[in-house]
Design an enzyme around this catalytic site. Structure first.
Site, short mmCIF file in Angstrom:
data_model
loop_
_atom_site.label_atom_id
_atom_site.label_comp_id
_atom_site.label_asym_id
_atom_site.label_seq_id
_atom_site.Cartn_x
_atom_site.Cartn_y
_atom_site.Cartn_z
N SER A 135 0.84 -1.21 -0.07
CA SER A 135 -0.09 0.07 -0.02
C SER A 135 0.73 1.23 0.15
O SER A 135 1.84 1.19 0.42
CB SER A 135 -0.98 -0.06 1.31
OG SER A 135 -1.63 1.30 1.55
N TYR A 148 -1.17 0.21 10.44
CA TYR A 148 -1.39 -0.37 9.14
C TYR A 148 -0.27 0.04 8.20
O TYR A 148 0.20 -0.87 7.54
CB TYR A 148 -2.83 -0.13 8.68
CG TYR A 148 -3.05 -0.59 7.23
CD1 TYR A 148 -3.60 -1.57 6.65
CD2 TYR A 148 -2.79 0.35 6.25
CE1 TYR A 148 -3.76 -2.10 5.61
CE2 TYR A 148 -3.29 0.21 4.53
CZ TYR A 148 -3.56 -1.14 4.61
OH TYR A 148 -4.04 -1.53 3.20
#
Lengths: 243, 433
Positions: A135, A148
């Site tokens: 990501s 995250y």
């Protein structure tokens, strides 16, 4: 027959990617938890593409089961695509270590455990490709989702090292860094239209990048430049910002 | 969540959008709300799928099964026609009926009872619908076909989503043996020649004409008529062309009388005189505009509309002449003016096609436009025509009603089955259906 295995198969990106690969002639193993829920989706791909689709149960957090999972595949895959991801809740994860652990284990430790096994096989066979969906959140930690983000940063570094190691064995490793994608995971968020990709666009980008042997893919493409700017902001300014 | 708008980007109104996964969730949504309207890929031009409460069908895009023997495909309502082509053209199948864009959902195709270049031969989309399942006003699911629930079938095909939410459908496909079409292009000099050309080439299954509606005097009604049929060369290597996209909304002055004139001149000018022949692929022949993503943005932020009407055959010539005169006198450019000969009407309550000629005109929404369209409405009624709801955003109740003799049947059916309050669009409120 020519199978690829898609893990974390229930995500919208995984599903779009499965359709894309099937449309381009691959047979598909879909792996994930409670995978039988994907039976109607598997049938969708079969009807669309006349390709074989098989569902395989996999719990990414049960590391001990990973070898048995890989051994259970009737035909060794030509490639693996990991779409495993758990966004979690940042604020909850700050207070509750269980949530923090779940984010880290799902996005990082679990994927590492599985890809280690597959990488060793590919290395020995001197063939195969590995696609890891990381990501843009891993490019720099921000207060809104750094737990995250840090797990994805770990995954990005892992994939980079793996690519380096497997280069000699002609095993190709692609790191995918999606920006905003309109999926179940981001439902309800107010995302800027121009920077938000549809899962189908991400899937097409992944297929093209993997086929052409690209190392790192930002999708949509402009995220490469967005992240270039974000990572180049000096820390003494960045720490005061709210982005 | 952003408000949904339609292809014409007008009007822009607040709405609440409902997504659902399982049918039970949809039952709850329908039972607990009113003024609901299903929304597919947002390609109807006006306010057909715009309401205060919108049900998003786009994510329901699973293929369910395909019967190779009968050529019957079972799919969910949110599947795009383009997805069907991607999967089935390489296997030698094509849609029996397709409109001029493949970027619409199967549910939308049924609700608009769309038609295509082959209407004079194959009729509307409902002709290829073997069966569908629809969730009606009480939240129950009804299986419906021409035989099973004939009233519901006739109300739903062309019923603009006002009878419930189509969940899935079985449609029959047709066999093809090529991804190419042998196209004949006929360049005509005036409306009379255009009509003659349509009749002369009506033996070919596909035909459509682009009319230069700014042409005046003796050139009025000049066109390029394109007619054709599939080749038989066994080449099925179809690959979806994803081409250019208009990346941003143009400033609204970009499209004006002069740019339209230049476009029409170039378009008409590039075709050879008289009759010529070409080999073209599926996308070029059926979906020329799909090659340019978001082409609606060239009309600017104010949006645009399409005015499409049809005349019965006996009044078509005079009616079209009157309309073309009115448009060319107004000086308002229509970029796209598409003329087509239609076959017999079906017995669905609100399906648009009747035997005759239809003209579709795109207009940028600007000052004076709605006045011009009101003026055209009068001519449409005078020559016994009707307006196509799928394109419309402004027609009045009075004008609309006069074109559709079965409108009362439709209203009564909705009333009797408690659909009136449950399912509404801005359009249905405006035209009173």
């Amino acid at each position: 027959m020519s199978y690829i295995v898609i893990v974390g198969a229930k995500s919208d990106i995984a599903k779009a990617t499965a359709r894309e690969y099937a449309q381009n002639g691959y047979d598909i193993y879909l792996a994930g938890r409670n995978i039988s829920e994907l039976e109607t989706f598997a049938e969708d791909i079969r009807v669309r593409s006349e390709k074989a689709v098989e569902l395989v149960e996999l719990d990414i957090l049960n590391y001990a089961s990973h070898q048995a999972f890989y051994d259970s595949l009737a035909e060794k895959p030509l490639g693996v695509i990991s779409a495993v991801g758990y966004l979690g809740e940042q604020e909850k994860a700050q207070l509750d270590n269980q949530e923090a652990q779940k984010i880290i284990d799902t996005n990082y430790s679990g994927v590492v455990s599985l890809l280690n096994i597959i990488a060793n096989d590919f290395e020995e066979r001197r063939a195969g490709f590995i696609v890891g969906i990381s990501s843009v959140a891993g490019d720099r930690g921000r207060k809104s989702n750094y737990i995250y983000g840090s797990a994805k940063a770990g995954l990005t570094a892992y994939l980079s090292g793996l690519r380096n190691r497997l280069y000699e064995s002609q095993v190709h490793v692609l790191t995918v860094k999606p920006g905003f994608v309109a999926t179940k995971m981001t439902e309800g968020m107010d995302l800027p239209e121009k920077l938000t990709a549809q899962p189908e666009e991400v899937a097409q980008d992944i297929f093209k990048a993997q086929q052409s042997g690209k190392s790192v893919l930002y999708t949509k493409w402009m995220w490469k430049y967005v992240m270039m700017i974000i990572t180049s902001i000096p820390e003494f300014i960045f720490k005061k910002m709210s982005i | 969540m952003k408000n949904l708008i339609s292809w014409g980007m007008y009007p822009k109104v607040e709405n609440r959008v409902f997504d659902f996964d399982q049918a039970e969730e949809l039952t709850d949504i329908i039972q607990e709300n009113s003024e609901l309207i299903p929304y597919g890929n947002g390609r109807s031009y006006g306010d057909s799928a715009i309401s205060s409460h919108i049900i998003n069908l786009k994510p329901k895009d699973y293929f369910i099964s395909f019967d190779e023997e009968l050529g019957i495909l079972h799919i969910e309502a949110g599947v795009l026609l383009s997805e069907i082509l991607d999967s089935f053209v390489p296997r030698g199948w094509f849609l029996k009926v397709t409109p001029g864009t493949k970027l619409i959902t199967v549910g939308g195709a049924i609700a608009s009872d769309v038609h295509g270049k082959n209407h004079h031969v194959e009729g509307c989309f409902s002709e290829c619908v073997e069966e569908f399942r629809i969730m009606v006003a009480d939240g129950s699911i009804v299986a419906c076909s021409k035989i099973k629930e004939p009233e519901l079938f006739r109300a739903t095909c062309g019923g603009m989503g006002l009878t419930g939410v189509i969940l899935d459908a079985k449609i029959s496909l047709k066999k093809i043996n090529s991804q190419y079409i042998d196209q004949t292009t006929i360049k005509t000099k005036n409306l009379k020649e255009t009509f003659e050309a349509f009749e002369e080439y009506s033996h070919l299954p596909y035909s459509v004409a682009w009319i230069d509606c700014l042409a005046k005097g003796k050139n009025k009604g000049k066109c390029l008529l394109m007619a054709g049929d599939f080749r038989d060369d066994g080449n099925l290597k179809y690959k979806n062309k994803s081409g250019l996209s208009i990346p941003f909304t143009f400033p609204s002055f970009a499209l004006n009388n002069w740019s339209v004139r230049a476009f029409n001149w170039l378009y008409y000018g590039k075709a050879p005189k008289g009759v010529s022949k070409q080999r073209v692929d599926i996308d070029t022949f059926f979906y020329p505009l799909d090659a340019i993503g978001h082409w609606n943005r060239i009309y600017g932020k104010g949006g645009f509309t399409q005015y499409q009407f049809i005349f019965p055959k006996e009044t078509s010539y005079e009616g079209l002449e009157a309309i073309l005169t009115a448009i060319s006198n107004s000086g308002k450019g229509s970029f796209l003016a598409v003329l087509k000969l239609y076959g017999k009407a079906n017995d669905n309550y609100l399906s648009f096609p009747i035997e005759g000629y239809s003209l579709a005109l795109d207009f940028k929404i600007e000052k004076g436009l709605f006045e011009l369209l009101d003026q055209l409405d009068k001519l449409v009624i005078q020559y016994k025509g009707r307006i196509y709801l799928t394109k419309d955003v402004r027609v009045s109740k009075e004008t609309f009603e006069q074109g559709y003799p079965q409108i009362e049947t439709f209203r009564e059916y909705r009333e009797k089955n408690s659909m009136m309050k449950k399912f509404q669009s801005l359009q249905s409120q405006r035209v009173g259906i």
